[in-house]
Motif scaffolding. Structure first.
Motif, mmCIF file in Angstrom:
data_model
loop_
_atom_site.group_PDB
_atom_site.id
_atom_site.type_symbol
_atom_site.label_atom_id
_atom_site.label_comp_id
_atom_site.label_asym_id
_atom_site.label_seq_id
_atom_site.Cartn_x
_atom_site.Cartn_y
_atom_site.Cartn_z
ATOM 1 N N HIS A 237 0.840 -1.210 0.000
ATOM 2 C CA HIS A 237 0.000 0.000 0.000
ATOM 3 C C HIS A 237 0.871 1.254 0.000
ATOM 4 N N LEU A 238 1.881 1.250 -0.853
ATOM 5 C CA LEU A 238 2.792 2.397 -0.928
ATOM 6 C C LEU A 238 2.639 3.105 -2.267
ATOM 7 N N GLU A 239 3.003 4.373 -2.277
ATOM 8 C CA GLU A 239 3.079 5.149 -3.520
ATOM 9 C C GLU A 239 4.544 5.204 -3.951
ATOM 10 N N LYS A 240 4.739 5.528 -5.229
ATOM 11 C CA LYS A 240 6.111 5.565 -5.755
ATOM 12 C C LYS A 240 7.025 6.460 -4.918
ATOM 13 N N GLU A 241 6.486 7.610 -4.477
ATOM 14 C CA GLU A 241 7.325 8.577 -3.743
ATOM 15 C C GLU A 241 7.706 8.106 -2.336
ATOM 16 N N ASP A 242 7.093 6.974 -1.896
ATOM 17 C CA ASP A 242 7.446 6.440 -0.562
ATOM 18 C C ASP A 242 8.790 5.709 -0.566
ATOM 19 N N ILE A 243 9.290 5.387 -1.743
ATOM 20 C CA ILE A 243 10.574 4.670 -1.820
ATOM 21 C C ILE A 243 11.716 5.684 -1.720
ATOM 22 N N ASP A 244 12.593 5.471 -0.746
ATOM 23 C CA ASP A 244 13.732 6.392 -0.593
ATOM 24 C C ASP A 244 14.876 6.028 -1.536
#
Ligand code: ACO
Length: 322
Positions: A237-244
């Protein structure tokens, strides 16, 4: 709930370096072609008497030191490798002896360039089910031993190396999810079409070499890596911008850029090491992870997407809260 967390990383590259310029003297290629088509500047080649287990041992000792654990605490050893020292025992068993560890399960996993992602997922499942508490997970390869040094379409791409992590049981995440896939339908796109049981004479006379239909592999890689990025984000349940940080398999800068684009990620959030060591197969993801942990880019609490693609065909991704 038990999770598994990466508590130490380590990497090792053999001393001997082979530059693109040196390859120009062996096959009909150029530094310019290799750099623009692959991003590779140099690769490391194991010395004649140096084996996959030697490289794995160096990386393992660094990961053990970084985690601060006593090696006696390790109760699971898994090595992702396609280039084991010998047919048997497994490289993991050979390493177990060198580390002075007795009795715990130790085995190799063969998923070519996806080998580390497969090994990490297996270790995570051992830890989550309580079957292990402290795992040593390694990707290690001496691919130079199965290269045809007269074939310019493959010999410029690969190198030797090893990367390792210590994975420990923890009440905090940790590894969030892993997603493994394979499709044997495409086995002939990337293969060493000889071995112990099929064309054993090629193994005996040293002509069991990597063969690859590079541009076909390239297309499948870009498509499947794009899909697996979506699958991993959706599962968490993550969005692309959640990946560091994207920590990709280091095969080709153009494949890595395509995956970063899919994630709307700028290249400064991608760990890129392929220029320094070429495609080290199962070693590439843990090597890149170790570099970025040690230079301080990856910090505790960061969300990482690890992904790989390789012969089989196999592919996989792991989402890590570091
Ligand atoms: N030097 C100079 N020219 C070369 C070389 C070389 N080393 N190798 C190939 N060429 C030539 C070809 O002969 C061809 O010439 P032609 O047009 O006259 O026929 C031309 O360059 C283009 O060849 P392509 O293979 O189409 O080149 P492409 O742009 O696809 O790049 C590459 C090749 C780098 C191999 C790319 O396809 C690739 O990275 N593929 C994916 C590799 C990969 O990710 N593998 C998965 C993991 S590996 C594992 O699991 C072990």
């Amino acid at each position: 709930m038990i999770y598994s967390r990466i508590t130490g990383t380590g990497g090792y590259l053999p001393e001997k370096i082979m530059t693109n310029g040196e390859l120009e003297r062996i096959v009909d290629t150029s530094d310019e072609w290799i750099k623009t088509r692959t991003g590779i500047i140099k690769r490391h080649i194991a010395a004649e008497n140096e084996t996959t287990c030697d490289l794995a041992e160096h990386a393992a000792l660094k990961a053990i030191a970084a985690s601060g654990i006593n090696p006696g605490k390790i109760d699971l050893i898994i090595i992702g490798t396609t280039t084991p020292d010998v047919i048997f025992p497994s490289t993991a068993c050979l390493l177990q002896k060198r580390l002075g560890i007795h009795g715990c399960p130790a085995f190799d996993v063969q998923a070519v360039c996806t080998g580390f992602i497969y090994a990490l997922d297996i270790a995570d499942k051992f830890i989550r089910t309580g079957a292990a508490t402290t795992a040593l997970v390694i990707g290690a390869e001496t691919l130079s031993r199965i290269l045809d040094w007269t074939d310019r379409s493959t010999c410029v791409l690969f190198g030797d190396g090893a990367g390792a992590v210590i994975l420990e049981a923890s009440p905090e995440p940790g590894i969030m999810s892993s997603h493994l896939h394979a499709d044997g339908e495409y086995n002939e796109l990337l293969q060493v079409p000889a071995g112990i049981s099929r064309y054993p004479e090629k193994l005996k006379n040293g002509t069991a070499f990597i063969q690859m239909q590079g541009n076909e592999v390239f297309k499948v890689a870009v498509n499947t890596l794009g899909r697996i990025v979506d699958e991993t984000l959706e599962a968490n349940h993550l969005e692309k911008e959640d990946i560091d940080w994207l920590v990709p398999h280091q095969a080709n800068t153009r494949i890595i850029s395509a995956t970063a684009k899919k994630l709307n990620m700028s290249m400064d959030r991608v760990i890129l090491t392929v220029d320094q060591h070429g495609n080290t197969s199962a070693a590439s993801v843990p090597l890149a992870l170790d570099v970025a942990v040690r230079d301080g880019r990856i910090q505790r609490g960061d969300t990482l997407l690890l992904e790989a693609f390789g012969g089989g065909l196999t592919w996989g991704a792991t989402l890590v809260k570091y």
